[in-house]
Design an enzyme around this catalytic site. Sequence first.
Site, PDB file in Angstrom:
ATOM      1  N   CYS A  70      -3.756 -13.106 -10.729  1.00  0.00           N
ATOM      2  CA  CYS A  70      -3.968 -11.900 -10.318  1.00  0.00           C
ATOM      3  C   CYS A  70      -2.475 -11.722  -9.805  1.00  0.00           C
ATOM      4  O   CYS A  70      -2.063 -12.082  -8.807  1.00  0.00           O
ATOM      5  CB  CYS A  70      -4.954 -11.739  -9.179  1.00  0.00           C
ATOM      6  SG  CYS A  70      -4.646 -10.232  -8.447  1.00  0.00           S
ATOM      7  N   HIS A 125      -8.076  -6.903  -5.142  1.00  0.00           N
ATOM      8  CA  HIS A 125      -7.544  -5.923  -5.844  1.00  0.00           C
ATOM      9  C   HIS A 125      -8.450  -5.170  -7.015  1.00  0.00           C
ATOM     10  O   HIS A 125      -8.071  -4.126  -7.487  1.00  0.00           O
ATOM     11  CB  HIS A 125      -6.226  -6.573  -6.568  1.00  0.00           C
ATOM     12  CG  HIS A 125      -5.530  -7.081  -5.380  1.00  0.00           C
ATOM     13  ND1 HIS A 125      -5.462  -8.319  -4.959  1.00  0.00           N
ATOM     14  CD2 HIS A 125      -4.522  -6.532  -4.738  1.00  0.00           C
ATOM     15  CE1 HIS A 125      -4.320  -8.414  -4.016  1.00  0.00           C
ATOM     16  NE2 HIS A 125      -3.864  -7.424  -3.982  1.00  0.00           N
ATOM     17  N   LYS A 171      -3.983   3.732  -3.153  1.00  0.00           N
ATOM     18  CA  LYS A 171      -3.333   4.992  -3.813  1.00  0.00           C
ATOM     19  C   LYS A 171      -4.318   5.695  -4.654  1.00  0.00           C
ATOM     20  O   LYS A 171      -4.123   6.776  -4.610  1.00  0.00           O
ATOM     21  CB  LYS A 171      -2.300   4.261  -4.880  1.00  0.00           C
ATOM     22  CG  LYS A 171      -0.954   3.875  -4.096  1.00  0.00           C
ATOM     23  CD  LYS A 171       0.185   3.590  -5.235  1.00  0.00           C
ATOM     24  CE  LYS A 171       1.165   2.943  -4.527  1.00  0.00           C
ATOM     25  NZ  LYS A 171       2.256   2.049  -5.181  1.00  0.00           N
ATOM     26  N   HIS A 190       3.009   1.605   4.809  1.00  0.00           N
ATOM     27  CA  HIS A 190       2.093   2.358   4.982  1.00  0.00           C
ATOM     28  C   HIS A 190       1.575   1.701   6.422  1.00  0.00           C
ATOM     29  O   HIS A 190       1.932   0.742   6.907  1.00  0.00           O
ATOM     30  CB  HIS A 190       0.849   2.462   4.097  1.00  0.00           C
ATOM     31  CG  HIS A 190       0.226   1.059   3.763  1.00  0.00           C
ATOM     32  ND1 HIS A 190      -0.339  -0.025   4.584  1.00  0.00           N
ATOM     33  CD2 HIS A 190       0.267   0.441   2.711  1.00  0.00           C
ATOM     34  CE1 HIS A 190      -0.644  -1.036   4.049  1.00  0.00           C
ATOM     35  NE2 HIS A 190      -0.373  -0.850   2.886  1.00  0.00           N
ATOM     36  N   LYS A 244     -10.981   2.093   2.857  1.00  0.00           N
ATOM     37  CA  LYS A 244      -9.933   1.146   2.679  1.00  0.00           C
ATOM     38  C   LYS A 244      -8.789   2.111   2.164  1.00  0.00           C
ATOM     39  O   LYS A 244      -8.978   2.954   1.329  1.00  0.00           O
ATOM     40  CB  LYS A 244     -10.277   0.157   1.449  1.00  0.00           C
ATOM     41  CG  LYS A 244      -9.301  -0.987   1.568  1.00  0.00           C
ATOM     42  CD  LYS A 244      -9.845  -1.921   0.506  1.00  0.00           C
ATOM     43  CE  LYS A 244      -8.680  -3.013   0.146  1.00  0.00           C
ATOM     44  NZ  LYS A 244      -9.114  -4.049  -0.690  1.00  0.00           N
ATOM     45  N   HIS A 275       0.836  -1.947   7.225  1.00  0.00           N
ATOM     46  CA  HIS A 275       1.836  -3.026   7.252  1.00  0.00           C
ATOM     47  C   HIS A 275       2.465  -2.608   8.899  1.00  0.00           C
ATOM     48  O   HIS A 275       2.816  -3.487   9.420  1.00  0.00           O
ATOM     49  CB  HIS A 275       3.063  -2.549   6.320  1.00  0.00           C
ATOM     50  CG  HIS A 275       2.812  -2.707   5.101  1.00  0.00           C
ATOM     51  ND1 HIS A 275       2.975  -1.673   4.077  1.00  0.00           N
ATOM     52  CD2 HIS A 275       2.479  -3.795   4.274  1.00  0.00           C
ATOM     53  CE1 HIS A 275       2.847  -1.982   2.852  1.00  0.00           C
ATOM     54  NE2 HIS A 275       2.479  -3.356   2.971  1.00  0.00           N
ATOM     55  N   CYS A 291     -10.593  -9.283  -9.697  1.00  0.00           N
ATOM     56  CA  CYS A 291     -10.175  -9.972  -8.187  1.00  0.00           C
ATOM     57  C   CYS A 291     -11.193  -9.169  -7.285  1.00  0.00           C
ATOM     58  O   CYS A 291     -10.881  -8.092  -7.177  1.00  0.00           O
ATOM     59  CB  CYS A 291      -8.821  -9.816  -8.203  1.00  0.00           C
ATOM     60  SG  CYS A 291      -8.020 -10.068  -6.586  1.00  0.00           S
ATOM     61  N   CYS A 329      -2.246 -10.468  -6.087  1.00  0.00           N
ATOM     62  CA  CYS A 329      -2.412 -11.661  -5.064  1.00  0.00           C
ATOM     63  C   CYS A 329      -1.354 -12.454  -5.376  1.00  0.00           C
ATOM     64  O   CYS A 329      -0.872 -13.515  -4.334  1.00  0.00           O
ATOM     65  CB  CYS A 329      -3.651 -12.624  -5.202  1.00  0.00           C
ATOM     66  SG  CYS A 329      -5.126 -11.746  -4.944  1.00  0.00           S
TER      67      CYS A 329
HETATM   68  N1  MSP Z   1       4.408 -10.800   0.609  1.00  0.00           N
HETATM   69  C1  MSP Z   1       3.167 -11.094   1.068  1.00  0.00           C
HETATM   70  C2  MSP Z   1       3.324 -11.832   2.372  1.00  0.00           C
HETATM   71  C3  MSP Z   1       4.326 -13.110   2.444  1.00  0.00           C
HETATM   72  S1  MSP Z   1       4.095 -13.829   3.878  1.00  0.00           S
HETATM   73  C4  MSP Z   1       5.306 -15.022   3.600  1.00  0.00           C
HETATM   74  C5  MSP Z   1       2.185  -9.896   1.134  1.00  0.00           C
HETATM   75  N2  MSP Z   1       2.671  -8.689   1.480  1.00  0.00           N
HETATM   76  S2  MSP Z   1       1.907  -7.262   1.560  1.00  0.00           S
HETATM   77  O1  MSP Z   1       2.998  -6.309   1.500  1.00  0.00           O
HETATM   78  O2  MSP Z   1       1.002  -7.210   0.506  1.00  0.00           O
HETATM   79  O3  MSP Z   1       1.329  -7.380   3.059  1.00  0.00           O
HETATM   80  C6  MSP Z   1       2.058  -7.518   4.102  1.00  0.00           C
HETATM   81  C7  MSP Z   1       1.100  -7.735   5.476  1.00  0.00           C
HETATM   82  O4  MSP Z   1       0.651  -6.476   5.317  1.00  0.00           O
HETATM   83  C8  MSP Z   1       0.112  -8.777   5.275  1.00  0.00           C
HETATM   84  O5  MSP Z   1      -0.381  -9.763   6.211  1.00  0.00           O
HETATM   85  C9  MSP Z   1      -1.165  -7.941   4.958  1.00  0.00           C
HETATM   86  O6  MSP Z   1      -2.444  -8.430   5.483  1.00  0.00           O
HETATM   87  C10 MSP Z   1      -0.673  -6.679   5.661  1.00  0.00           C
HETATM   88  N3  MSP Z   1      -1.565  -5.520   5.430  1.00  0.00           N
HETATM   89  C11 MSP Z   1      -1.489  -4.783   4.179  1.00  0.00           C
HETATM   90  N4  MSP Z   1      -2.519  -3.915   4.248  1.00  0.00           N
HETATM   91  C12 MSP Z   1      -3.098  -3.898   5.315  1.00  0.00           C
HETATM   92  C13 MSP Z   1      -4.027  -3.000   5.990  1.00  0.00           C
HETATM   93  N5  MSP Z   1      -4.417  -1.936   5.406  1.00  0.00           N
HETATM   94  N6  MSP Z   1      -4.329  -3.261   7.235  1.00  0.00           N
HETATM   95  C14 MSP Z   1      -3.683  -4.254   7.945  1.00  0.00           C
HETATM   96  N7  MSP Z   1      -2.758  -5.004   7.463  1.00  0.00           N
HETATM   97  C15 MSP Z   1      -2.491  -5.059   6.008  1.00  0.00           C
HETATM   98  O7  MSP Z   1       1.005 -10.106   1.388  1.00  0.00           O
END
Ligand code: MSP
Length: 519
Positions: free
Chosen positions: A126, A147, A301, A18, A298, A21, A144, A129
């Site tokens: 969790c 989440h 889903k 999304h 925020k 990411h 949590c 997390c």
């Molecule tokens: N798999 C772990 C990270 C392991 S790093 C050794 C993880 N994955 S995640 O898919 O949940 O998140 C990946 C990255 O995307 C994280 O840095 C997280 O902060 C970022 N984001 C996820 N949702 C986000 C937003 N809505 N806005 C900005 N960044 C966000 O955590």
Amino acid sequence: MEKYYLTTAIDYVNGAPHIGHAYEKILTDIISRHYTQRCDDVFFLTGTDEHGIKIQKTAASKGVTPKELCDENSQKFKDAWKALDIDYTKFIRTTDDYHEKAVQNIFNKLLEKGDIYKHSYEGLYCSGCECFLNPKDLTEDGLCPDHQKKPDVVSEENYFFKLTKYKDAIIKHIKEHPDFIMPAFRANEVLNQLEDIQDISVSRAKSNVQWGIDVLNDSDQSIYVWIDALSNYITALGYDTKNNSEDFKKYWPVDVHVIGKDILKFHSIYWPAFLMALDLPLPKHIFAHGWITIDESKMSKSLGNVISPTSVLENFNLEYPDAFRYYMASSAPSGRDGNYSDEDFKEKVNAHLANSMGNLLNRTLSMLVKYFDGEVKPEFKSENPLAKKALGTVQIVKNHFDSFEIAEASQEIIQLVDATNKYVQDNAPWTLAKEEKMVECGQVLTNVLDIMCIISALIYPYCPNIAGDMAKQLSFDLKTKLDDITANSVKIGKLISKEDIKPVFLRVDSELADKSAKK
Ligand code: MSP
């Protein structure tokens, strides 16, 4: 600067990417491209994090194997990054063979060293997390806080890592290196978390978590996802505890880990402790960006407001991802939360990229063609009153990047564009032409074009395609290093013909934007 090594967080593959990411990958790609303008050897790592209970559960609910789910979704991340021109050097998957083997070796090394020990434990886990939570961190309803889910009560015999052994050394490191955690305002948060840190469980019973890397010689236990995930930063370089590869020797320690604020604890406490236990140097910087909300809510889903980055490109019929990259990167001050809205996107990119920057180049080149048949004559090169500001902006932009202030740097670039537009307005080359002051007219146009070369270089990390089109029309070499840039890049002679002038960015269509806003 001899090398620059930077990484993103690796994303969980229980869903498709999304724009949250995407925000992180765009920021990191922009930092990476900026440093290619300052050094010859940049290594940019990204990838996907594929083990753990969450992926196991999602796969089960879809009736596919975890590996099938990972293959399908990991590819979606790769496709999205391709569409966004994320120019990474390497994409690691934690299910890659070499990574799994190296993680087993890392775990064993810590076990042999006595930093990992076995212990029976009951805790609150969790799966969002992928970690045990401290009861005092839960909400009043026992959820949590990140989440909004009730953690599972888990009672297992696990391996534990002696995090407490490294507590003082980490505190000392953070205090002695004010630029270790960036932005600096986040360091206090981490120091507070360190206060009541305990040893952490680093494995899960295989009976509960099947989708994980086995502990060597103890296949009843899977290695905890965060040891697995964090190690990607060194295994991707070929580290496997025994023979340090050439890439590892060359690139480690990493210059910056770019991550979201939600996973700062793992990167600034757990990861340094693991590295200390492995006798490896610590990262130079950890940059925690903020979160992206959608229309100020925020993304989730359950709210149904999750936006995929490619849908934005499609909705707005964008030929290049540049406008989206620019918008996302400038959406929030360094480390703070930002917001995405279709309306704001449309307004900002139309104002900055089409009206201010694109039109400036288009108008100036058109006048050069109209008055001088596209030729820059030797007498057009003169003292350029914008040179000082433009070269000053290059320095300010570099300083911002060194502090990971990507939005702040973009503002400086737009200010330079505005100052250049003002210079055109104030000097009115069309009036000079009417008054037949042709040398003065040519000088004004050439001054502007010389500054546009600098602007194309500065905007390149954000908008590589637009910058490429600008540089092409200016016959400017975008590979010029920032330190070699002058305010005298436009060559004397014929620069361009009428048919080669092309708008570098077309306004985003408002009807399309309205349609997508209503969706
Ligand atoms: N798999 C772990 C990270 C392991 S790093 C050794 C993880 N994955 S995640 O898919 O949940 O998140 C990946 C990255 O995307 C994280 O840095 C997280 O902060 C970022 N984001 C996820 N949702 C986000 C937003 N809505 N806005 C900005 N960044 C966000 O955590």
